[in-house]
Design a protein around this motif. Structure first.
Motif: not given
Length: 295
Positions: A103-106, A109-110, A112, A141, A145-146
């Motif tokens: 998924e792409t947030v801001d 890429k992240h 799962r 990051q 960061s996440r």
């Protein structure tokens, strides 16, 4: 250096050659493996889960059972490959925890986790180790960061479970970033990603080849004694062999090879798969093992 526990040291032995170099056949791909089966009558999109599972089982039978370890996914391959007795007792199992896609947030890429799969699940599936993929842009990051938080949490969870965790990092081009700028930044991004993961407690790394002997030296320095293996990233076998020669000379600890070994050795036909994996992919694995152990 992030110190391995006793049980993690045993897992490192299991995924390594007799000379102590990591050598893992990567076969946790799902859509990527379907795409490698070129002779499916109705195209790769029509390959069923069952057909893909059969291909993965043959890849283990005819290729990975000749390696120290195999990386498999818990969505298609497992637990059947263990339960059906396909996996040799002499080949260690690394369980992939990451789901396909991202998924792409801001703009970042992240990855799962596979739903419902935890370090405990990986252990219950017979895993000697686990692997989790994170996309990283360490220029954007940091330790707050996440991705850093996720690495820290999973390292702690796996250590509590007595499960060795291999942290895989992939850097990538940002939207709007020119090819030239990304190519120039790439080696440092790989090294800085390694440093970020090590700061978050990572004990074993799976990284992209940083492009040169100088890049390899920078990554080895950034890893601060944490062993790192080079991923094949879909390059051809000959290219990967040369990358591994350079990487091992510069301090890498091994290789995790997927498509470079088997991308042209899969077929919808079990008989053809056996022939291709035995006559084409297996000699590549043996050549790779010789290079990994030659340092």
């Amino acid at each position: 250096m992030n110190t391995l526990t006793t049980i993690e040291r045993r897992a490192m032995q299991a995924i390594s050659t007799d000379s102590g170099r990591m050598l893992i056949v990567a076969a946790d791909q799902r859509n990527g493996m379907k795409a490698a089966i070129k002779d499916a009558p109705n195209g790769s999109d029509a390959i069923s889960r069952e057909e893909l599972a059969e291909a993965k089982a043959d890849l283990v039978r005819h290729l990975a059972n000749h390696a120290p370890a195999i990386l498999l996914d818990p969505e298609v391959a497992l637990p059947a490959i263990v339960d059906d007795g396909v996996l040799s007792r002499g080949t260690a199992l690394v369980v992939g925890l990451d789901a396909s896609g991202f998924e792409t947030v801001d703009g970042l890429k992240h990855t799962r986790f596979v739903p419902g799969v935890t370090p405990r699940t990986a252990r219950e599936l017979g895993g000697d180790a686990a692997k989790m993929l994170w996309y990283t842009r360490p220029d954007r990051q940091g330790l707050d960061s996440r991705v850093a938080g996720e690495i820290r949490d999973l390292v702690a969870e796996c250590e509590a479970e007595g499960l060795l965790l291999i942290v895989e990092l992939l850097t990538y081009q940002l939207e709007g970033e020119s090819d030239e700028d990304y190519a120039a930044a790439f080696p440092q991004l790989v090294a800085d990603g390694a440093a970020l993961a090590v700061a978050c407690g990572a004990k074993v790394l799976k990284l992209q080849y940083p492009g040169s002997a100088e890049g390899v030296s920078a990554v080895t320095a950034a890893a601060q004694g944490v062993p790192w293996a080079v991923l094949s990233a879909g390059v051809d076998h000959e290219t990967f062999i040369e990358q591994i020669r350079v990487a091992m000379a510069g301090g890498a600890a091994g290789a995790m090879a997927g498509r470079s070994l088997w991308k042209d050795s899969l077929s919808i036909s079990a008989d053809t798969r056996e022939q291709l994996l035995t006559e084409r992919a297996l000699p590549r694995l043996r050549e790779l093992a010789a290079v990994v152990d030659a340092r």
